[in-house]
Design an enzyme around this catalytic site. Structure first.
Site, PDB file in Angstrom:
ATOM      1  N   ALA A 105       0.836  -1.209   0.000  1.00  0.00           N
ATOM      2  CA  ALA A 105       0.000   0.000   0.000  1.00  0.00           C
ATOM      3  C   ALA A 105       0.871   1.260   0.000  1.00  0.00           C
ATOM      4  O   ALA A 105       0.590   2.225  -0.712  1.00  0.00           O
ATOM      5  CB  ALA A 105      -0.921  -0.007   1.210  1.00  0.00           C
ATOM      6  N   TYR A 153       3.856   1.505  -1.158  1.00  0.00           N
ATOM      7  CA  TYR A 153       4.468   1.587  -2.482  1.00  0.00           C
ATOM      8  C   TYR A 153       3.475   2.179  -3.489  1.00  0.00           C
ATOM      9  O   TYR A 153       3.796   3.106  -4.223  1.00  0.00           O
ATOM     10  CB  TYR A 153       4.891   0.180  -2.925  1.00  0.00           C
ATOM     11  CG  TYR A 153       5.603   0.145  -4.251  1.00  0.00           C
ATOM     12  CD1 TYR A 153       6.978   0.313  -4.324  1.00  0.00           C
ATOM     13  CD2 TYR A 153       4.893  -0.044  -5.432  1.00  0.00           C
ATOM     14  CE1 TYR A 153       7.636   0.291  -5.547  1.00  0.00           C
ATOM     15  CE2 TYR A 153       5.541  -0.063  -6.652  1.00  0.00           C
ATOM     16  CZ  TYR A 153       6.910   0.098  -6.707  1.00  0.00           C
ATOM     17  OH  TYR A 153       7.545   0.078  -7.915  1.00  0.00           O
ATOM     18  N   GLU A 188      24.823 -23.204 -11.219  1.00  0.00           N
ATOM     19  CA  GLU A 188      23.583 -22.433 -11.319  1.00  0.00           C
ATOM     20  C   GLU A 188      22.512 -23.311 -11.930  1.00  0.00           C
ATOM     21  O   GLU A 188      22.816 -24.248 -12.662  1.00  0.00           O
ATOM     22  CB  GLU A 188      23.778 -21.222 -12.242  1.00  0.00           C
ATOM     23  CG  GLU A 188      24.759 -20.211 -11.707  1.00  0.00           C
ATOM     24  CD  GLU A 188      25.104 -19.127 -12.729  1.00  0.00           C
ATOM     25  OE1 GLU A 188      24.656 -19.226 -13.885  1.00  0.00           O
ATOM     26  OE2 GLU A 188      25.824 -18.210 -12.349  1.00  0.00           O
ATOM     27  N   LYS A 240      19.827 -24.034 -14.711  1.00  0.00           N
ATOM     28  CA  LYS A 240      19.658 -23.603 -16.087  1.00  0.00           C
ATOM     29  C   LYS A 240      18.176 -23.340 -16.300  1.00  0.00           C
ATOM     30  O   LYS A 240      17.376 -24.256 -16.384  1.00  0.00           O
ATOM     31  CB  LYS A 240      20.157 -24.679 -17.054  1.00  0.00           C
ATOM     32  CG  LYS A 240      20.102 -24.253 -18.493  1.00  0.00           C
ATOM     33  CD  LYS A 240      20.890 -25.223 -19.359  1.00  0.00           C
ATOM     34  CE  LYS A 240      20.989 -24.752 -20.793  1.00  0.00           C
ATOM     35  NZ  LYS A 240      19.713 -24.689 -21.480  1.00  0.00           N
ATOM     36  N   ASP A 269      14.760 -22.478 -18.044  1.00  0.00           N
ATOM     37  CA  ASP A 269      14.283 -22.792 -19.383  1.00  0.00           C
ATOM     38  C   ASP A 269      13.403 -21.649 -19.882  1.00  0.00           C
ATOM     39  O   ASP A 269      12.195 -21.659 -19.743  1.00  0.00           O
ATOM     40  CB  ASP A 269      13.496 -24.099 -19.351  1.00  0.00           C
ATOM     41  CG  ASP A 269      13.404 -24.705 -20.732  1.00  0.00           C
ATOM     42  OD1 ASP A 269      14.071 -24.191 -21.650  1.00  0.00           O
ATOM     43  OD2 ASP A 269      12.670 -25.688 -20.889  1.00  0.00           O
ATOM     44  N   TYR A 322      22.427 -13.710 -15.505  1.00  0.00           N
ATOM     45  CA  TYR A 322      23.464 -14.699 -15.202  1.00  0.00           C
ATOM     46  C   TYR A 322      24.852 -14.336 -15.700  1.00  0.00           C
ATOM     47  O   TYR A 322      25.769 -15.131 -15.552  1.00  0.00           O
ATOM     48  CB  TYR A 322      23.063 -16.092 -15.689  1.00  0.00           C
ATOM     49  CG  TYR A 322      22.674 -16.203 -17.150  1.00  0.00           C
ATOM     50  CD1 TYR A 322      23.601 -15.916 -18.155  1.00  0.00           C
ATOM     51  CD2 TYR A 322      21.397 -16.601 -17.520  1.00  0.00           C
ATOM     52  CE1 TYR A 322      23.250 -16.010 -19.488  1.00  0.00           C
ATOM     53  CE2 TYR A 322      21.037 -16.706 -18.857  1.00  0.00           C
ATOM     54  CZ  TYR A 322      21.974 -16.402 -19.839  1.00  0.00           C
ATOM     55  OH  TYR A 322      21.630 -16.498 -21.150  1.00  0.00           O
ATOM     56  N   LYS A 367      22.183 -31.652 -18.127  1.00  0.00           N
ATOM     57  CA  LYS A 367      20.727 -31.622 -18.286  1.00  0.00           C
ATOM     58  C   LYS A 367      20.013 -32.571 -17.316  1.00  0.00           C
ATOM     59  O   LYS A 367      20.507 -33.652 -17.030  1.00  0.00           O
ATOM     60  CB  LYS A 367      20.351 -32.005 -19.727  1.00  0.00           C
ATOM     61  CG  LYS A 367      20.895 -31.063 -20.783  1.00  0.00           C
ATOM     62  CD  LYS A 367      20.351 -29.656 -20.666  1.00  0.00           C
ATOM     63  CE  LYS A 367      18.996 -29.480 -21.296  1.00  0.00           C
ATOM     64  NZ  LYS A 367      18.978 -29.402 -22.743  1.00  0.00           N
ATOM     65  N   CYS A 389     -22.789 -33.980 -31.773  1.00  0.00           N
ATOM     66  CA  CYS A 389     -22.288 -33.423 -30.509  1.00  0.00           C
ATOM     67  C   CYS A 389     -22.552 -34.415 -29.376  1.00  0.00           C
ATOM     68  O   CYS A 389     -23.688 -34.874 -29.214  1.00  0.00           O
ATOM     69  CB  CYS A 389     -22.988 -32.103 -30.221  1.00  0.00           C
ATOM     70  SG  CYS A 389     -22.693 -31.485 -28.567  1.00  0.00           S
ATOM     71  N   CYS A 397     -25.518 -32.804 -27.049  1.00  0.00           N
ATOM     72  CA  CYS A 397     -26.908 -32.588 -27.459  1.00  0.00           C
ATOM     73  C   CYS A 397     -27.303 -33.364 -28.703  1.00  0.00           C
ATOM     74  O   CYS A 397     -28.456 -33.329 -29.113  1.00  0.00           O
ATOM     75  CB  CYS A 397     -27.170 -31.098 -27.676  1.00  0.00           C
ATOM     76  SG  CYS A 397     -26.307 -30.441 -29.100  1.00  0.00           S
ATOM     77  N   CYS A 437     -20.024 -27.924 -32.450  1.00  0.00           N
ATOM     78  CA  CYS A 437     -21.440 -28.266 -32.377  1.00  0.00           C
ATOM     79  C   CYS A 437     -22.214 -27.085 -32.958  1.00  0.00           C
ATOM     80  O   CYS A 437     -21.939 -25.935 -32.640  1.00  0.00           O
ATOM     81  CB  CYS A 437     -21.828 -28.495 -30.922  1.00  0.00           C
ATOM     82  SG  CYS A 437     -23.596 -28.476 -30.640  1.00  0.00           S
ATOM     83  N   CYS A 480     -26.936 -25.531 -27.226  1.00  0.00           N
ATOM     84  CA  CYS A 480     -26.418 -26.799 -26.714  1.00  0.00           C
ATOM     85  C   CYS A 480     -26.120 -26.659 -25.222  1.00  0.00           C
ATOM     86  O   CYS A 480     -25.456 -25.724 -24.802  1.00  0.00           O
ATOM     87  CB  CYS A 480     -25.147 -27.157 -27.485  1.00  0.00           C
ATOM     88  SG  CYS A 480     -24.147 -28.428 -26.709  1.00  0.00           S
TER      89      CYS A 480
HETATM   90  S1  IVH Z   1      25.408 -19.024 -19.235  1.00  0.00           S
HETATM   91  C1  IVH Z   1      28.370 -18.991 -22.454  1.00  0.00           C
HETATM   92  N1  IVH Z   1      23.786 -19.530 -17.260  1.00  0.00           N
HETATM   93  O1  IVH Z   1      21.108 -21.616 -21.654  1.00  0.00           O
HETATM   94  C2  IVH Z   1      27.403 -19.152 -21.391  1.00  0.00           C
HETATM   95  N2  IVH Z   1      22.982 -19.769 -19.478  1.00  0.00           N
HETATM   96  O2  IVH Z   1      22.457 -23.226 -23.909  1.00  0.00           O
HETATM   97  C3  IVH Z   1      26.008 -19.214 -21.854  1.00  0.00           C
HETATM   98  N3  IVH Z   1      20.639 -20.438 -19.636  1.00  0.00           N
HETATM   99  O3  IVH Z   1      21.487 -19.224 -24.197  1.00  0.00           O
HETATM  100  C4  IVH Z   1      25.072 -18.672 -20.922  1.00  0.00           C
HETATM  101  N4  IVH Z   1      20.258 -20.517 -17.483  1.00  0.00           N
HETATM  102  O4  IVH Z   1      19.621 -18.937 -22.532  1.00  0.00           O
HETATM  103  C5  IVH Z   1      23.942 -19.476 -18.592  1.00  0.00           C
HETATM  104  N5  IVH Z   1      22.425 -19.920 -15.425  1.00  0.00           N
HETATM  105  C6  IVH Z   1      22.589 -19.863 -16.740  1.00  0.00           C
HETATM  106  C7  IVH Z   1      21.547 -20.162 -17.639  1.00  0.00           C
HETATM  107  C8  IVH Z   1      21.791 -20.116 -19.009  1.00  0.00           C
HETATM  108  C9  IVH Z   1      19.731 -20.658 -18.692  1.00  0.00           C
HETATM  109  C10 IVH Z   1      20.402 -20.560 -21.092  1.00  0.00           C
HETATM  110  C11 IVH Z   1      20.782 -19.356 -21.898  1.00  0.00           C
HETATM  111  C12 IVH Z   1      21.733 -19.822 -22.958  1.00  0.00           C
HETATM  112  C13 IVH Z   1      21.469 -21.283 -22.982  1.00  0.00           C
HETATM  113  C14 IVH Z   1      22.724 -22.002 -23.373  1.00  0.00           C
END
Ligand code: IVH
Length: 669
Positions: free
Chosen positions: A36, A38, A115, A117, A119, A226, A317, A411, A414, A429, A434
């Site tokens: 609030a 903010y 880290e 990764k 998606d 990142y 992965k 359908c 109905c 339908c 319906c």
């Molecule tokens: S480092 C040279 N760190 O993964 C280093 N990438 O296949 C490349 N991604 O295009 C990036 N999390 O979109 C890095 N913690 C992370 C990431 C990350 C997701 C993605 C990024 C990159 C792709 C590489």
């Protein structure tokens, strides 16, 4: 009204405080003040800026969603290419990677940063003199698209960075959509009968590539930074390790992942990976692996890259979350506009701890494309909390007993005939009354994002319809307590609550009502745009297709569907009955200001004598207009200054009105 000097000071102070608190909230997840408080500061800033529109700057927190729709994205070159990552899928492969790079730099101690990764989509943000100047997609690594206007709508992306930041630098990160955000978006799209996004990544990509930033702004996108792409400022001493670099980025106001860890050796990194194999399900975003990076930036430099992949980092992965089971049958749901939506009925199977019995199949096309037959053994996949889907049949398991799926020609609700037009995927339908359609429509009308009528849920809606009390949404407003009490399970108290909730919903905003009507292709976003533009159901119902397609974000498909909706006598009578019942069909007085440039699109070319480009843009926006970077049929005016560019040519070709500086000055007066 405060004088200009006082306003300037107050505005600067508010912006600074807002930017600090938004950093606490969005980047650190650790707010120091209430929402609030903010909001109050934001209201104060807005009102000061309204009184002094000349003081609005693009980096003001009020301007995240100020930009007008684009005709297309511009292409930008990445000064330093965005690399990708080599993948590994097992501990052995990871150890082999480690061995390879250790051999390249023998006798060197090596620690790592692990880290998640994410998606999502890689983006590069460039800051110059403290301000966000550019925001681009990865593209092919060398060239991407300029999507700055969309990236600006992500609240954890700072529009401005502190004074001690390098004069020019680029950061890189991953834009993603949370699992919750993804599901909500798909629920809305299902209601709009729009194709669903297959996964959060596709949804994030679709959201970022919207030409209209207002659409992007409604999608709950977020970002984790990142890396630093480059620092172009000799006075700044770059950090020595990746870990320090992340700390440095955090101090500049960027949102960095809280899940990263520094590990002293590769075994610890392996353990990090295995821990997250189990934990990742609990995350609110999708991670498809772990990125292991050599911590020392000097070592990174020495190791370099092979082709597109750096040697100093690798992606380990996660295994996909899949299982095989049997496709027992294909069922059909009838949607709100009569579409017949097939779904898979599966032999229950547990996929990473969750039992799956059903999966979406979208439409007939989807079934053909995947080559599914009833009785097939199929691979099903779950990504986090996302609706499970069938990946493919296992052909080798076929016995010959499997049956092709045929879309019913009646359908299932109905018994009316089913129609499939050549230009869409769904069969429909043909019976407008319906009961299944009616169910979905009433369910949609009362739902949270529509008229939000508490207490009239799916079950009650079904009983009201099957008892003949509700034949369309307007009937809800004519229900009496006596009628409600005739329904099994409704008692005095719940009847009262229901009537109260129905009554309360009469004052819902215009955009909710437009959305609630269930016009095909008109989801919450489009409803919002329509409400803003027309201000009343009456005005909307009289709009022609031409008028509608003038509005950015509205194409011929949506326009056609809106016009067709209001042409139908049943729909007109529903609206009439809603009005008679006292449902508000207009935007409330004073809810939105009618600005003189509302709905108008400007494109600037050449140099103006009285303004800089950004001053002119600010003035146009303050008057409710939009400013685009390229000329299209939707452009209202091209403002041509001295030395105009090729945009003038294009405007002439498209017959867009061209005005000079004098005329522009008249307009803004
Ligand atoms: S480092 C040279 N760190 O993964 C280093 N990438 O296949 C490349 N991604 O295009 C990036 N999390 O979109 C890095 N913690 C992370 C990431 C990350 C997701 C993605 C990024 C990159 C792709 C590489």
């Amino acid at each position: 009204m405060p004088d200009i000097e006082t306003a300037k000071k107050q505005i600067a102070e508010l912006r600074e405080r807002l930017s600090y608190h938004s950093y606490r909230y969005y980047a650190l997840d650790s707010p120091e003040i209430s929402d609030a408080e903010y909001d109050r500061m934001m209201v104060d800033l807005r009102s000061l800026e309204e009184q002094h529109p000349e003081l609005i700057t693009p980096d003001s927190p009020t301007q995240r969603v100020g930009a007008a729709p684009l005709a297309e994205f511009g292409t930008v070159e990445h000064p330093k290419p965005l690399l990708s990552l080599a993948n590994v899928f097992s501990d052995d492969e990871l150890l082999a990677w480690h061995k390879r790079i250790s051999n390249l730099v023998p006798n060197q101690a090596m620690d790592f940063v692990c880290e998640l990764k994410m998606d999502g989509l890689a983006v590069a943000l460039t800051y110059v003199d403290g301000k966000l100047m550019r925001g681009a997609t990865r593209g092919d690594g060398f060239r991407g698209e300029d999507i700055k206007q969309n990236l600006r709508t992500i609240k954890s992306i700072p529009l401005a960075v502190p004074k001690n930041a390098p004069r020019k630098f680029e950061v890189r990160g991953e834009v993603y959509l949370s699992k919750k955000g993804f599901e909500k978006l798909n629920r809305e799209r299902a209601a709009e009968e729009l194709p669903l996004f297959a996964n959060p990544r596709n949804a994030a990509a679709g959201s970022l590539r919207q030409l209209d930033p207002r659409v992007t702004a409604r999608r709950p996108l977020d970002i984790y930074i990142y890396a630093i792409g480059y620092i172009d400022d000799p006075s700044v001493k770059a950090p020595a390790t990746h870990w320090e670099m992340m700390e440095y980025l955090k101090s500049l106001g960027f949102r960095i992942s809280p899940y990263s860890a520094k590990t002293a050796n590769i075994d610890e990194a392996t353990r990090y990976y295995h821990r997250w194999c189990d934990w990742r399900e609990k995350l609110d975003f999708e991670a498809d692996g772990v990125v292991i990076k050599v911590n020392s930036l000097a070592l990174q430099e020495t190791l370099g890259a092979v082709g597109h992949d750096p040697r100093w980092a690798v992606a380990y992965k996660f295994p996909a979350i899949q299982a095989t089971t049997k496709l027992l049958d294909i069922g059909i749901n009838v949607g709100r506009t009569g579409s017949l939506n097939p779904y898979a009925i599966l032999e229950p199977v547990s996929v990473s701890g969750v039992t799956i019995k059903r999966a979406t199949l979208h439409n007939e096309e989807d079934i053909r494309r995947k080559g599914l037959r009833i009785g097939d053994t199929v691979i099903v996949q779950r990504a986090g909390d996302v609706i499970p889907e069938i990946v493919a049949p296992v052909i080798s398991k076929r016995t010959g007993e499997e049956k092709e799926f045929v879309m019913p020609d009646r359908c299932p609700s109905c018994g009316s005939e089913v129609y499939k037009s050549a230009d869409e995927a769904a069969a429909r339908c043909t019976n407008a009354s319906c009961p299944a359609q009616l169910h979905r429509l009433v369910e949609h009308f009362v739902s949270r994002n529509a008229m939000d009528i508490d207490g009239v849920g799916e079950k009650i809606a079904a009983s009201l319809i099957s008892n003949g009390l509700v034949k369309d949404a307007s009937d809800l407003y004519y229900l009496t307590k006596e009628q409600l009490l005739t329904i099994n399970g409704i008692e005095e108290k719940s009847a009262n609550n229901m009537l109260e909730a129905i009554d309360e919903s009469k004052g819902r905003s215009l955009e909710r009502l437009i959305f609630a009507l269930g016009i095909r292709h008109v989801g919450a976003e489009i409803a919002d745009i329509l409400a803003n533009h027309f201000g009343s159901i009456d005005a909307l119902s009289q709009a022609t297709e031409e008028e509608l397609t003038q509005i950015p974000a509205i194409g011929p498909k949506i326009a056609g569907s809106i016009v067709a909706f209001f042409q139908k006598a049943v729909n007109r009578s529903i609206i009439e009955r809603l009005e008679q019942a006292g449902v508000a069909l207009k935007e409330r007085e004073g809810a939105k200001k009618d600005l003189p440039f509302k709905g108008q699109q400007f494109v600037l070319t050449g140099t103006l004598a009285s303004f800089t480009r950004s001053e002119a843009e600010t003035r146009i926006k303050a008057l409710g207009g939009g400013v685009g970077s390229s000329v299209s049929k939707k452009t209202t005016y091209v403002v041509a200054g001295a030395d105009p560019g090729s945009k003038l040519e294009k405007a002439r070709k498209l017959g867009v009105k061209i005005i000079g500086e004098d005329e522009f000055l008249k307009l803004i007066k």
